[in-house]
Design an enzyme around this catalytic site. Structure first.
Site, PDB file in Angstrom:
ATOM      1  N   ARG A   1      -2.877  -0.977  24.935  1.00  0.00           N
ATOM      2  CA  ARG A   1      -3.381   0.486  24.365  1.00  0.00           C
ATOM      3  C   ARG A   1      -4.452   1.058  24.686  1.00  0.00           C
ATOM      4  O   ARG A   1      -5.944   0.793  24.442  1.00  0.00           O
ATOM      5  CB  ARG A   1      -3.878   0.344  22.533  1.00  0.00           C
ATOM      6  CG  ARG A   1      -2.084   0.371  22.543  1.00  0.00           C
ATOM      7  CD  ARG A   1      -1.342   0.458  21.036  1.00  0.00           C
ATOM      8  NE  ARG A   1       0.202  -0.153  20.862  1.00  0.00           N
ATOM      9  CZ  ARG A   1       0.147  -0.748  19.422  1.00  0.00           C
ATOM     10  NH1 ARG A   1      -0.383  -0.898  19.107  1.00  0.00           N
ATOM     11  NH2 ARG A   1       1.627  -0.438  19.822  1.00  0.00           N
TER      12      ARG A   1
ATOM     13  N   SER B   1       1.667   1.184  17.106  1.00  0.00           N
ATOM     14  CA  SER B   1       1.168   0.133  15.666  1.00  0.00           C
ATOM     15  C   SER B   1       1.353  -0.091  14.671  1.00  0.00           C
ATOM     16  O   SER B   1       2.297   1.032  13.752  1.00  0.00           O
ATOM     17  CB  SER B   1      -0.346   0.258  14.986  1.00  0.00           C
ATOM     18  OG  SER B   1      -0.886  -0.566  13.811  1.00  0.00           O
TER      19      SER B   1
ATOM     20  N   ASP C   1      -6.834 -12.153  12.245  1.00  0.00           N
ATOM     21  CA  ASP C   1      -7.830 -12.419  13.699  1.00  0.00           C
ATOM     22  C   ASP C   1      -8.001 -10.740  13.922  1.00  0.00           C
ATOM     23  O   ASP C   1      -9.160 -10.621  14.776  1.00  0.00           O
ATOM     24  CB  ASP C   1      -5.801 -13.243  14.766  1.00  0.00           C
ATOM     25  CG  ASP C   1      -5.180 -11.823  14.157  1.00  0.00           C
ATOM     26  OD1 ASP C   1      -4.768 -11.101  13.419  1.00  0.00           O
ATOM     27  OD2 ASP C   1      -4.124 -12.226  15.264  1.00  0.00           O
ATOM     28  N   HIS C   2      -7.721 -10.350  13.259  1.00  0.00           N
ATOM     29  CA  HIS C   2      -8.044  -8.359  13.407  1.00  0.00           C
ATOM     30  C   HIS C   2      -9.752  -8.250  13.265  1.00  0.00           C
ATOM     31  O   HIS C   2     -10.296  -7.761  13.519  1.00  0.00           O
ATOM     32  CB  HIS C   2      -7.340  -7.486  12.517  1.00  0.00           C
ATOM     33  CG  HIS C   2      -5.683  -6.991  13.832  1.00  0.00           C
ATOM     34  ND1 HIS C   2      -5.390  -8.409  13.928  1.00  0.00           N
ATOM     35  CD2 HIS C   2      -5.376  -6.842  14.279  1.00  0.00           C
ATOM     36  CE1 HIS C   2      -4.148  -7.911  15.136  1.00  0.00           C
ATOM     37  NE2 HIS C   2      -4.068  -6.790  15.457  1.00  0.00           N
TER      38      HIS C   2
ATOM     39  N   ASP D   1       3.051  -6.682  12.991  1.00  0.00           N
ATOM     40  CA  ASP D   1       2.298  -6.294  13.978  1.00  0.00           C
ATOM     41  C   ASP D   1       3.204  -5.631  15.168  1.00  0.00           C
ATOM     42  O   ASP D   1       3.866  -6.641  15.645  1.00  0.00           O
ATOM     43  CB  ASP D   1       1.428  -7.356  14.472  1.00  0.00           C
ATOM     44  CG  ASP D   1       0.650  -6.705  15.798  1.00  0.00           C
ATOM     45  OD1 ASP D   1      -0.624  -6.757  15.056  1.00  0.00           O
ATOM     46  OD2 ASP D   1       0.990  -6.687  16.882  1.00  0.00           O
TER      47      ASP D   1
ATOM     48  N   ARG E   1       1.705  -0.161  11.974  1.00  0.00           N
ATOM     49  CA  ARG E   1       0.388  -0.234  10.109  1.00  0.00           C
ATOM     50  C   ARG E   1       0.764   0.900   9.431  1.00  0.00           C
ATOM     51  O   ARG E   1       0.905   1.475   9.981  1.00  0.00           O
ATOM     52  CB  ARG E   1      -0.843  -0.034  10.916  1.00  0.00           C
ATOM     53  CG  ARG E   1      -0.769   0.836  11.213  1.00  0.00           C
ATOM     54  CD  ARG E   1      -2.590   1.560  12.023  1.00  0.00           C
ATOM     55  NE  ARG E   1      -3.072   0.657  13.073  1.00  0.00           N
ATOM     56  CZ  ARG E   1      -3.856   1.064  13.977  1.00  0.00           C
ATOM     57  NH1 ARG E   1      -4.463   1.935  13.965  1.00  0.00           N
ATOM     58  NH2 ARG E   1      -3.824   0.144  14.748  1.00  0.00           N
TER      59      ARG E   1
HETATM   60  C1  MIC Z   1      -2.364  -2.586  17.183  1.00  0.00           C
HETATM   61  O1  MIC Z   1      -1.996  -3.620  17.890  1.00  0.00           O
HETATM   62  O2  MIC Z   1      -2.575  -1.681  16.917  1.00  0.00           O
HETATM   63  C2  MIC Z   1      -3.059  -3.562  16.272  1.00  0.00           C
HETATM   64  C3  MIC Z   1      -4.039  -3.406  15.160  1.00  0.00           C
HETATM   65  O3  MIC Z   1      -2.659  -4.616  16.234  1.00  0.00           O
HETATM   66  C4  MIC Z   1      -1.316  -2.845  15.398  1.00  0.00           C
HETATM   67  C5  MIC Z   1      -1.789  -3.556  14.025  1.00  0.00           C
HETATM   68  C6  MIC Z   1      -2.361  -3.108  13.139  1.00  0.00           C
HETATM   69  O4  MIC Z   1      -2.615  -1.375  12.583  1.00  0.00           O
HETATM   70  O5  MIC Z   1      -2.997  -3.804  12.138  1.00  0.00           O
HETATM   71  C7  MIC Z   1      -0.527  -3.298  15.655  1.00  0.00           C
HETATM   72  O6  MIC Z   1      -0.293  -3.264  17.015  1.00  0.00           O
HETATM   73  O7  MIC Z   1       1.163  -3.009  14.992  1.00  0.00           O
HETATM   74 FE1  SF4 Z   2      -4.701  -7.550  18.284  1.00  0.00          FE
HETATM   75 FE2  SF4 Z   2      -3.079  -4.986  18.353  1.00  0.00          FE
HETATM   76 FE3  SF4 Z   2      -5.009  -5.784  20.010  1.00  0.00          FE
HETATM   77 FE4  SF4 Z   2      -3.077  -7.537  19.704  1.00  0.00          FE
HETATM   78  S1  SF4 Z   2      -2.796  -4.964  20.447  1.00  0.00           S
HETATM   79  S2  SF4 Z   2      -4.800  -7.739  20.135  1.00  0.00           S
HETATM   80  S3  SF4 Z   2      -2.593  -8.219  18.076  1.00  0.00           S
HETATM   81  S4  SF4 Z   2      -4.899  -5.644  18.042  1.00  0.00           S
END
Ligand code: MIC
Ligand code: SF4
Length: 649
Positions: free
Chosen positions: A384, A541, A66-67, A121, A543
């Site tokens: 975010r 995140s 999905d990313h 995630d 990550r």
């Molecule tokens: C995000 O919303 O920051 C992400 C991208 O979903 C991350 C995961 C990632 O960095 O791949 C998260 O929320 O953990």
């Molecule tokens: Fe995707 Fe993270 Fe954004 Fe949710 S917050 S839509 S999991 S990138």
């Protein structure tokens, strides 16, 4: 005398395999379900493979794509094929690209009240909307859980958010969590689970509850949870899986560590202003002097892309045109949502109004396209608004409800929907969602797993291996940063960098690039180094790249005023020592470039929680704290979770 239990305690104790339910102590829990997404998934599955387990041991594990769906080069699709093939081989369900955002799809199709879920995630707590203990974790922790290993957390404090009243027309679930953020701040939830209780709970549907638990991640909370009640049963029934329902509630005399009262009727449409999710004001407050002119509106993300959200948006847009000065994009959260919008005509209303319809994926939320214009004001229904995350460094991102977003797209200004729209019709969930799981590929049967070939493209490089802890740390400070540094600062995402998630040497070139572009070269040149940070270091995140890239660049320790939960776990998993200042004033006495010496570090960690360090350059000693469990200590001695797991056999 026995005391009543919170819902959190009930589920955690039913899954407890190590430790005792004493707040603040480390506990190990059994994990029923896992999820991964593609941006963290490749590493998680490489780690899973390195553990040598044949089949996942969980009740249900799902791999979502999905990313990284932009595919501007071979890298993303290489990763998709790798994840799809690993999933097939090892017993994991595979949600194909186009099927939707992991959290939305998991809620629709897999989440079960009372179960534990960990996901690579940070927004995995979305599952709390359906009464799960759903926790965001690093990929390595998810890999271990898939292999049947225990997941460790600090036994949380439990905060009761007592909801009374009912939301006024055009006020949304988003406004509830924005209010909680306003009260608690982005670090207020660290070490806590937020439990929603009270009469007001009954007025909120499952998708609304999921919006609230989703964004509990922005509080730094371990997770958030709603009870599982008749509303949960109806949702599951409408998804054709009523058999997954269990009723769950806290005991009437449950003891909470904190109580926050929120009268839903008193809430107003609000927004989180740039650049932090807790910088919350009401629309009225923001517009007090001058109405805020906007340039862009993005609707979607795992926070606000449910069918209910989209139906409200379609209603607001119907028969109107998006203001000529505004770009509007809409990404429905899942194939189910998109399909139902197409079938019931709502999609046509959106298209007609001038919305740019995006695929069901994270998209702009992670900087995958739709970056705003220079200095542009963008209203987003996301979770975010960290600086630069949109892909435009000086973009001004406001986080709002779908209602505020849709109305504002029409007026060109941040607008309170209750001022612009008339009475609100009753928006109800359908009695039956359209269920078609044809984009979820089940794993191969055990007897066929050996014949499944794992597809590895050239973008997929091995992860860096850490070494057992050295006797002393003698290293210079390669970087000093302030409070609330996010993992988006440490390891930025976006369309350019995300395709490198499977290639640590390449992605590490962007490590801390948002704060200091010279960090990568300097750290490599120094060979080994230490990072100094402020409070709530590593929020956001999950990550693990934010630990793996520093590991690759030779970072041995990070000393801060405090850490965010997932990032601290990721550092330990990577074998990097996270320490906090015993006296925060010492933060000011250390500069970038100073040489720091920590002698006999393993011995100091073994002997207590105060670790003595010396600033060799400035000539003073200072104390740091290390509140590690024995398991964490052993992991650090071994040089991280993988080495430790191998040692344990
Ligand atoms: C995000 O919303 O920051 C992400 C991208 O979903 C991350 C995961 C990632 O960095 O791949 C998260 O929320 O953990
Ligand atoms: Fe995707 Fe993270 Fe954004 Fe949710 S917050 S839509 S999991 S990138």
């Amino acid at each position: 005398m026995t005391v009543g239990l919170t819902l959190t305690e009930k589920i955690l104790s039913a899954h407890l395999v190590e430790g005792e339910m004493i707040r603040g102590s480390e506990i190990g829990i059994r994990i029923d379900q896992t999820l991964t997404q593609d941006a963290t998934g490749t590493m998680a599955y490489l780690e899973f493979e390195a553990m040598g387990v044949d089949r996942v041991k969980t009740e249900r594990s799902v791999a979502y794509i999905d990313h990284n769906t932009l595919q501007n080069g071979f890298m993303n699709m290489d990763d998709h094929r790798f994840i799809g093939s690993v999933a097939k081989k090892h017993g994991i369900y595979f949600s194909r690209p186009g099927n939707g955002i992991c959290h939305q799809v998991h809620l629709e199709r897999f989440g079960k009240p009372g179960k534990t879920l960990i996901g690579s995630d940070s927004h995995t707590p979305t599952g709390g909307g359906i009464g799960m203990i759903a926790i965001g974790a690093g990929g390595m922790d998810v890999a271990v859980a898939m292999g049947g290993g225990t997941y460790y957390i600090t036994c949380p404090k439990v905060v009761k958010v007592n909801l009374t009243g009912k939301l006024s027309p055009w006020v949304a679930a988003k406004d509830v969590i924005l209010q909680v953020l306003r009260i608690m701040s982005v670090k207020g939830g660290v070490g806590k689970v937020i439990e929603y209780c009270g009469e007001g709970v009954k007025t909120l549907s499952v998708p609304e509850r999921a919006t609230i638990t989703n964004m509990g991640a922005e509080l730094g909370a371990t997770t958030s949870i709603f009870p599982s009640d008749e509303i949960t049963r109806e949702f599951l029934r409408a998804q054709g899986r009523e058999e997954d329902f269990t009723e769950l509630a806290p005991d009437a005399d449950a003891v909470y560590d904190e109580v926050i009262d929120i009268d839903l009727s008193a809430l107003k449409p609000s927004a989180a202003c740039p650049h932090m999710p807790d910088n919350v004001k009401t629309v009225e407050e923001i517009n007090a002097d001058k109405k805020l002119k906007i340039d862009q509106v993005c609707i979607g993300s795992c926070t606000n892309s449910s069918l209910l959200d989209m139906m409200k948006v379609a209603y607001i847009l119907e028969g109107k045109t998006v203001d000529p000065s505004v770009q509007l994009s809409i990404a429905p959260g899942s194939k189910q949502v998109l399909n139902m919008l197409a079938a019931n005509g709502a999609l046509s209303k959106m298209i007609d109004a001038g919305a740019r319809i995006l695929e069901s994926a994270c998209g702009p939320c992670i900087g995958m396209g739709q970056s705003p214009n220079s200095g542009g004001v963008s209203l987003r229904t996301f979770n975010r608004n960290f600086e630069g995350r949109s892909g435009t460094k000086d973009g001004q991102i406001y986080l709002v409800s779908p209602e505020v977003a849709a109305v504002s797209a029409l007026t060109g200004y941040l607008t309170d929907p209750s001022e612009y729209l008339g009475d609100m019709p009753e928006f109800e969930l359908p009695e039956k969602f359209t269920v078609n799981d044809n984009m979820i590929v089940p794993p191969a049967p055990v007897e066929e797993m050996d014949s499944v070939e794992v597809l590895r493209g050239p973008n997929i490089k091995p992860f860096p291996v850490s070494e057992p802890m050295a006797k002393d740390i003698d290293a210079g400070v390669s970087l000093k940063v302030e409070d609330n540094i996010t993992t988006d600062h440490i390891m930025p995402a976006g369309a350019k960098i995300l395709p490198l998630r499977s290639n640590i040497p390449e992605i590490s070139k962007y490590c801390f690039a948002v704060c200091d572009e010279s960090f990568h070269d300097r750290a490599l040149e120094m060979g080994k180094s230490i990072i100094i940070g402020g409070a709530n270091y590593g929020q956001g995140s999950s990550r693990e790249h934010a630990a793996l890239a520093p590991l690759y660049l030779g970072v041995k320790a990070v000393i801060t005023k405090s850490f965010a939960r997932i990032h601290m776990a990721n550092l330990i998993n990577a074998g990097i020592v996270p320490l906090t200042f015993a006296d925060e004033a010492d933060y000011d006495r250390i500069c970038q470039g100073d040489e720091i010496r920590i002698e006999n570090i393993a011995e100091q960690i073994a002997n207590g929680n105060i670790i003595k360090a010396t600033n060799v350059t400035k000539g003073f000693d200072f104390d740091t704290k290390a509140d590690f469990s024995q398991r964490q200590k052993d992991m650090l001695y071994a040089g991280g979770l993988l080495n430790y797991t191998k040692q344990q056999g």
